[in-house]
Design a protein around this motif. Sequence first.
Motif, PDB file in Angstrom:
ATOM      1  N   ASN A 123      31.580  40.881  41.832  1.00  0.00           N
ATOM      2  CA  ASN A 123      32.198  39.592  41.521  1.00  0.00           C
ATOM      3  C   ASN A 123      31.333  38.423  41.975  1.00  0.00           C
ATOM      4  OD1 ASN A 123      34.461  40.671  40.286  1.00  0.00           O
ATOM      5  ND2 ASN A 123      35.630  40.781  42.183  1.00  0.00           N
TER       6      ASN A 123
ATOM      7  N   GLU B  27      34.538  37.871  46.331  1.00  0.00           N
ATOM      8  CA  GLU B  27      34.892  39.279  46.494  1.00  0.00           C
ATOM      9  C   GLU B  27      36.239  39.449  47.183  1.00  0.00           C
ATOM     10  OE1 GLU B  27      33.460  41.622  45.119  1.00  0.00           O
ATOM     11  OE2 GLU B  27      31.464  40.857  44.639  1.00  0.00           O
TER      12      GLU B  27
ATOM     13  N   LEU C 226      40.546  36.400  40.441  1.00  0.00           N
ATOM     14  CA  LEU C 226      39.349  35.567  40.419  1.00  0.00           C
ATOM     15  C   LEU C 226      39.436  34.481  39.352  1.00  0.00           C
ATOM     16  CD1 LEU C 226      36.571  35.265  41.784  1.00  0.00           C
ATOM     17  CD2 LEU C 226      35.618  36.649  39.926  1.00  0.00           C
TER      18      LEU C 226
END
Length: 767
Positions: free
Chosen positions: A241, A512, A517
């Motif tokens: 990520n 992360e 997200l």
Amino acid sequence: MNKIKCCFVAAIFLFGAALSAQVKNSDQREPGHTNQSKFKQLYEEFATPNTYRSASGAPGPDYYQQQANYVMNIELDDKNHKIYGEETITYINNSPDNLEFLWLQLDQNIRTKDSKALLKNGSNLIPAEDPKRFANKYLNAPFDGGFVIEHVKDANGKALPYTINHTMMRIDLPKPLESKGRVSFSIKWNFNIPDHTVSRARSGYEQFADGNRAYVIAQFFPRMAVYSDVEGWQNHQFWGNGEFALTFGDYDVNITVPADHVLDATGTLQNRKEVFSSEMMKRYNKAKKSYDKPVIIVTQKEAEQAAKGFSEKKKTWKFSAKNVRDYAFATSRRFIWDMQAVKMGDRDVMAVSLYPKEGNPLWEEYSTKAVAHTLRSYSSHTFDYPYPKAISVHAKNQGMEYPMICWNYGRPNEDGTYSDRVKYGMISVIIHEVGHNFFPMIVNSDERQWGWMDEGLDTFMQYMAEQEFGEAYPEAVAPNKAYPSRRGAPAKIVPYMSGDQSTIAPIMSNPENVYQLGPNAYGKPATALNILRETVMGRELFDHAFKTYARRWMFKHPTPEDFFRTMEDASAVDLDYFWRGWFYTTDYVDIGVKDIKKYYVSNKPNQKMKEYMAARNIKENDLPPLVYLAEEGSDDFDPKLKGKSALENSKTLKEFMMDNLTPAERAAIKEPKYFYQITYEKPGGIPMPLIVEYTYADGSTENITYPAEIWRKNDKQVGVVIASEKELTGVVVDPKAETADIDTTNNSWPKKENKTNFDKMKEKVKG
């Protein structure tokens, strides 16, 4: 509120305030506490300014950054879908420190068959899944990806010792690299290219039914990690990520592919006449002068013909790129290719698209148009786009960005038809990914640490560009409607901010470590900046400050504090409360109407006032001349007060006004009949401007925006007084939904009835 109204308010409430101020007994004192104000300065959260980064948010006099220059020779093995490469890196140490070792990123190692990144989140069975994905997960052998490092050598060809730790590689130098020194070394490697349609890789190939592949290749070479005044070596592992922290440099890259492929990449093509046919050259020269529409360089018919053969010959494409932080390329024999020129100051920039026939007719119609629009829109809000081109490459289910080139999804049905959802999705992802050229490819924030600094700022810019796209190309959107942006409008983030707080992280979190997200790094910061621009600061102040930030930090490495400080430095707006609420907490916005009381001016004290006086043995004659208030509906309320002005109901007030005003001032008096004490509550934690629409009995409305600072002394509720000649009939907080208020059931007076879906269904049936 005008001067006369202010006088009335001061006279009416001065005595009430004096009566309510009582000193608590010493044994009832509240315990002390630290500063809990939402308006507290952000000194505790911010890094201390220094000579590298100034308190204004600008680079300091000792600011430095490293440089890494690359010379690479790359070969794509199409038959075995494999990359072979060799690079020479010249690393320039502009820091004040001597470096004992160097760190490089090996992002492809996230694709090794035993990668820990595959296990980081745990997993659960999905009730229904695409058979190709299911087989890849549970039936097929794990994909064997990752770098195979063949050698690491110094400039003299001598082997250098190195250590690989998952996605990072440390090269140990025979002697420290001194400050202002430079070192050159070479690396040879290879790796297997993944099928990105199966593995969701950011880089890879798509396999078509005819045996051809379209490659979108990135993170394909060992890249220098950033060494800075903030992190030292930014050598956090790549878990998937958190994206990339990279060093600027110059690139000379030779890419060898099958001779029947077409290819484009970061940088300027150096041997165009060698790799272009004469017909392609004619079309390219025409495209350089075409500012209103794209010119086809490789037609669909030509791409279909090329796809029938698989050349055994090779062709090398040579590129040079200056001052870029990364490198990527796309290649296939199935690509259609179009370009057009875009005016950028006194320069021309090429807007480019590469796509297989599966992308048409949608891509031929909109891709390059969206690229060109993005360059114009983003440049108008930041700085003129400095690179020679921007490329949009069609790749199934992709959305990924690199300097001058990006991969984008958006595929029509097999018969060429497509929905509005597919069309807008494609245009939006192109705007977003091309927009990443500005953030973080040029304004080079640390994506590995702060995902929102590139995704959030870019999503905010994307929102503005989308709305401007709808204005520039009204034929592309539904008649008389705005572009349907997915993120950016305040209402869009309400479901996330009103959700379970245990699954929400502050924006100021490592990518992360967040649960969602998309909302956290994209939607919420984009919404916050949109609200900041439209509601808190206003466009003029915001746009100047935002452009100042972009220009201060182009081709540099900014931190969150550099952004926050610059926005205040260039606007003279204190935004500490805003950054704290929106970025450092998971607080939400919820402001409503708690209570409204209606008063009339009176000559006589009401019952509560009489009780107060009796308890203290105060007689009315002991008091100075006062203006009294009578609350409508109270037990001792005199209905005769209704319908009369304040001066008519109070001889004391009338005498005071007449004795203390000039004839001109007396003539200008507007006598209010009604006085309203309105209490606004704030169940939400984020202070925001209190935006109110007042409606009166004659149908007129008045809109007042109280600054966010109204909450600075009482974070829970505040009182507002309205003195009016007209009767108040309605109050609405945030009438245009500007603040992302998560609960609008308390936003109106009289309170609006919230009908259930069942009630609405019954009404529909009756109708």
